[in-house]
Every structure is written in C-alpha cells, then in structure tokens.
Design a protein around this motif. Sequence first.
Motif, short mmCIF file in Angstrom:
data_model
loop_
_atom_site.label_atom_id
_atom_site.label_comp_id
_atom_site.label_asym_id
_atom_site.label_seq_id
_atom_site.Cartn_x
_atom_site.Cartn_y
_atom_site.Cartn_z
N UNK A 1 0.83 -1.20 0.00
CA UNK A 1 0.00 0.00 0.00
C UNK A 1 0.87 1.26 0.00
N UNK B 1 -8.92 -11.85 -9.47
CA UNK B 1 -8.17 -11.77 -8.22
C UNK B 1 -7.50 -10.42 -8.04
N UNK C 1 -8.99 -7.70 -8.50
CA UNK C 1 -10.03 -6.71 -8.24
C UNK C 1 -9.90 -6.08 -6.87
N UNK D 1 -12.50 -3.69 -4.75
CA UNK D 1 -13.87 -3.26 -4.97
C UNK D 1 -14.02 -1.77 -4.70
N UNK E 1 -5.37 -8.27 -0.40
CA UNK E 1 -6.23 -9.13 -1.21
C UNK E 1 -5.47 -10.40 -1.58
N UNK E 2 -6.20 -11.38 -2.13
CA UNK E 2 -5.63 -12.71 -2.39
C UNK E 2 -4.24 -12.67 -3.01
N UNK F 1 -14.82 -9.93 -0.40
CA UNK F 1 -13.96 -8.80 -0.72
C UNK F 1 -12.59 -9.21 -1.27
N UNK F 2 -12.55 -10.38 -1.92
CA UNK F 2 -11.30 -10.79 -2.56
C UNK F 2 -10.17 -11.05 -1.57
N UNK F 3 -10.51 -11.45 -0.35
CA UNK F 3 -9.47 -11.77 0.63
C UNK F 3 -9.95 -12.88 1.54
#
Lengths: 174, 558
Positions: free
Chosen positions: A58, A134, A136, A138, B221-222, B483-485
Amino acid sequence: MSVLSKLKETLVCLKAGRVTLPYPAQAQPVPEKFRGRPIFDAAKCIGCAGCANNCPAREILVFDVCQEVRILKYLGRRCAYCGRCADVCPEKAITMSHEFENATNSIGDILQKLDLFMSTCQRCGRCFKEPSPLEQLKLKGYRMDDLGNERWVYRSKAFLNEEQTVDDVKIELG
Amino acid sequence: MTSRETLAQLKAKFGPAILRADLPADNRLLLYVEPFAIKPVCQYIFRDLDARYVISIGADDRPFSGQFLVAHDFAFDRDRILCSVLTHIPADKPKVDSISDVVPAANWAEREIRDMIGIEPVGHPYPKRLVLPDGWPDGSHPLRKDFAWNQVPEGFDEEREFKFDEPPEGCMVVPFGPFHPTLDEPAHFRLYVEGEMVRGCEYRGFMVHRGIEKLAESVLTYNEIPMMAERICGICGCVHNVAYAQAVESAIALRLPPRAEYIRTIMLEIERLQSHLLWVGLACHIVGFDTLFMQSWRIREPIMWIAEKISGNRKTYALCLIGGVRWDITPDIKTELRQLLDKLEAEWKPVVAAVLKDKNIQARTSGVGVADKTACKNTGLVGPVARAAGVDIDCRRDHPYAAYDRVDFDVITADGCDVWSRVVVRATEVFESIKIIRQCLDRMEPGPLQADIKDELPVGRLGLSSVEAPRGESHHFVITGENNRPRRWRVRAPTYQNLQGIPAMIKDQQLADMTISLGSIDPCFSCTDRLETIDLRSKAVKVWTQEELVKMVKARKA
C-alpha cells in the motif's frame, strides 16, 4: 584428532582461493531481470491506478483533485520490490530498475509524484481492466488517499471504525 | 488407510458426535464435531490412529455463522491425509475443552487462540499468556473481526514488565536473550541453572509479532498476500509464498498448469539448497568451527545469484500468485542451472566427506540437544530435527504438492537424536535437492505459467496445505472469504513447533550447549552489515562510517 579430515578441510580452503568481491569499492552488476526501485514514467501513465490497487505494501497513493487532475504518489518506504505494479500496468509505464543502493536518511529521496491530466471515460470516469478477478479491488469512482499524512484510506468499512474510512463517491451510471 | 476408511473408523467410534464430514479430495478430511467430543476425538486421532499433531486454529466466525470456530489439524503421514477437526463454539460462551493434556504439542497453539481470539481452553495445564504482552488489557482480542487492524486498545501499558515464574528451588536464573550473540532475533529464555547444568527454562517470545494474519484478513487481497507471506521468514520465504498459494488453491480446487508446478518445485529446492548450506555454516560457526562456516557460505553464494537471475532477487523470489507462478525458467537459465548444480555437487562432496569424519565437530555436537522419538511425537517436532531422531517424515513425500509426486528422491534420516545427526541430515539432503532439480529440468514441458481464473473465488471454503521448508513442515490453513481476501489465514512455521521442543532438548545439559541446541533447530536469521577494511600488510583496521560509504558509492557512480 582426525588429522586426515583436517588435511582435507585445508585442501578445500586452499582450492577455493580468494572469493571476496571488491564491492562497494567497485560496482556490482545485477542480472537483467533484477527487481530494483520501480521507476514511474509520467508520459506513459494513464492514471488507471492499477498499481495502487495491487500494491501489497500500500505504498502507492492516489488523490483525485478534480475530474481532470489525478495525483499518483509512490512513497517507497515499505516497498517490497515485488514488481506487482509493473506486472499489472497496462501501459508498461513502470519499470523495475537496477537501482538497489536505496538506503537513505531522508525519505523524500525515494518518493515519486506524478501529476496526471485525465480525460474522462464516458462510462465510469476511471477505468482499469483487471488481468484476473483476483486483481479486483472493490473500489469505484474517485480515490482520495491521505497525501498529507501519506497513508492509504481504506474503503472497506466492514470492520473498521467509521472515522477511518471515507465513503466512495457515487457516480451516476447512464 | 484412505480418508474414507479413516472416516468410517471415526464414525463407528464416535457416531452422532460427528456432525458432518467433508472429503474435498482423497487426501483431505474435514471433520465437524460437537464441542464436547473435541477432546476424545483428538485423543483418538493422536494416540490410537497415531496421527501427527500439526496446529490448532481459532477463528472468529461470528459475522458469518454467529459462532466461533476452533480447528485442530492433524497429519496422517503414512496415509497421506491432512485432517482438520473443527467445532463451532457459541458466541456467548467462548470456551472449549483443552486438548493439551492429551496432545502436549497443542500447548502454544491453544494459548495463542486464547490470546488472539479469546476462546478459553478449559483445563489447559499452563494457561499463561503467549503472544500478547503482559500490558495488553484483558478482553481485547486482536484477531476478532470487530477489532480493527490498526487499533491500539485502551489501557495498553507498553512499559509493563513481564511476570515470570519462580525458578525451582536450588536453581539460579541465567537470562538468555532477547539479545544474545548467537540469537539473531529477540526471544527470551530464563534458564534455570544448577551449577553448569540447565534444569529447565521459561520462554517469552513473540517480541516481533507483526500481525501479518490480521493484515491479510482485513487489508490485503488474495494476490497481495503471497508477497507479504514471503516476508514471514528471512531465509525460507518462498516456502510460505507457495504454501499460502496452495492452501487457497486447495480450498477452491484449482488445478495448476504442470509447468508452474515444476517451477515451484525448482525454486523451493533452490531455496532448500541455500538454506541448508547456510545452516550448516551457522551451526559450525556457533560451535567455533569457522572454516566450514566460510566454505559452506562460499559454496552457497552462486545459488543466490542464480535465484536472482531467475526471479529478480536473491531471497524474496515473489514467485507465486494464486494459480501459478510469475517467473519462467528460460533455456539459457536451464543450462546455467545445470552447470551450477554440477559445480555445487563437486564442491560439496569433498566438504561433506571431510566433515562427516571430523572427530572434533562430532565430539562437540554428539549427545547435545537430544530430542528422541517420543519428544518428537509429543511436541510435534518436524523437519530435520525429527528426521535426525529417526522419525521418517517429509511432506514432499508424505503430502506431495507441486511436482514432488513426479520426482524420485530419498528421505534422509539418522538415529542419533542429537545435533550431530541434524548436521548429517541437512548436509546430506543437499544432494537430494540437486537430484530433484535435475529431474525437474529434464521433465519440464512448455506450457502456460498461470491457470486461467475467470470468476471470483467461492466463499467459505477451507484449504489446508503443508510444504516441507528446509527446517521443517510449514502448514497453512485458509478459509476463503468476501472482498477478494481470506476470512482466516493461519500460518504455522516449523519453528513454532520446534521451539517447543527446546525445554526438553536443553534439560540436564551443560549451559554451554544451550547455544548450539537452540541453533540446531535453525531459528531465523537476519543481519545488518557495516564495512571494515583491513590493511593486509600492517593489519590496521579501519571501520567505514556511513557518510564515507555514501561518498565512495557516489564517487563511483559519477
């Protein structure tokens, strides 16, 4: 005493000779694929924020000043040099350079800031086609990360206190 | 026994206490049991069916099922089954029967569940805090879903000192760590010493707890997690990277392209090569045999270079994404890797031949840090520590993953149970790794590196994966989520179990053996360098300051 073993070990050492490299007095070349400090090319960047959405550390922030101007800021402090930003960039605007002597006392030395002029997509305003589901995140609409304090603003309200999140800006779809 | 037969046996014994059983694959068994039956079921699996204890996991499942979840993972090594015994705990009464008195290896894991999730293990033999510091307020549990990832609870007293147990009578306390010349990471042992003999110890660790699981469940995320998983360990990072990816792939039943499997195998073995050579060097350094330290690190260096060539970094390969790998092995690298392996083999052979007959190092390490078969079973010791005690386990063979089912190799064991046997096992395993990489290079066929993932991942699936790290089995447990995780991701590094074996290893041994006993399980290593130059003629030493170094590099670039 195991004299024979000691002799054998001596032989191993003698055969090896001198192996120390003269680094840092002489530059040490790195292989072609080396993942050093990522370099952002403002001329190629379309401001899709795919890199920011997929940065595990991040460390890439995005701030939409208005519809036309987007600021993209690479902080580089916690950067893990994984190269995912370069992977997902649809325009190849990010290259993993061969720079690795990046230790510094002033954090600004490794920072990169891009002021991008954005044209408007008729459908959603900001487009990024993810290579796979994967990738993505949101997030839709504008992004307003905290540039002053240099931190990501988390959109997922799921389990956070409300003051830590900022609502998505809703965009009317035609 | 297949997983079906195991299940039949368990059903015959416990009947209605087993609420549900899932067999997502031939080698996986997910058993949902009533809370009251968790202890007898685990006891039966651990003692009667002779399974190996892996880890216990607690999860806050309240937002989804309204309950807490506790899982105990076991491995049937001979039958190639990874099994998870799960139970749901009511949200208003977070208590579960402790299994630590029948499965001693669960001691730490249950205390961790208590600290992080707040599920009380009832009847735990030593219910002291493990992960959270003493100044952390009661009733504040970081891995609960209503606890934000960056929250600091009210009343957290950072300065509070640890409360230690009273030493046994007649014993003096010798503190070992958090900073110690042979201990490169902070962990504190309070050794109870009688004269020169160590009679026991108390351990306080988790001083570098980074909350990486919480981060994965709430922020990442993943496809971002693999890059962070890699940073769990300073030496065998790729192991965690692969283990996480595999756990998710096993949860969603995703098949990998064969080429990706071979590349994962090759990179894991490259990592094992460098890790084994590093450890053999370090172990020798600890006992004062610096010749081998220097030589094994010299031989190791080209492996780091080839890893850098393949992946772009010496150590953090950033190899896996869910469903594949990121780096290809080109024909050029193939040739180079083959030559490197030949050279490595030729160089390592004389070293091993000399060292294995060296009476000095043998005398220093034989009978030191003893962990026998019973200790391995009870504390769940893994990897070279277990193999050096004649326990024939190796996840590469027992729970094959990546391309390990398509290569031939031997599992090296020894029966000395001591540090010397561990040296022998790890020094010899280098040749097996070379063998595996060669076979992979021969059999690898062209093809895609990434499986095509078209949809979002299904939610609420469980995935287990074990990967044989250089220092033992690395186990990852994943529950997929929204949420992709993932909802829950639990990592058990090999040192988690092996460190629990330390009190047994150092008991009734000389104080001076403590360093090598601890070093023999290979706790992680990291270091900060500075530059020192020695004039070869006058022997004068000059230490360079940071400013001088920066100046030199800048002058070089200009």
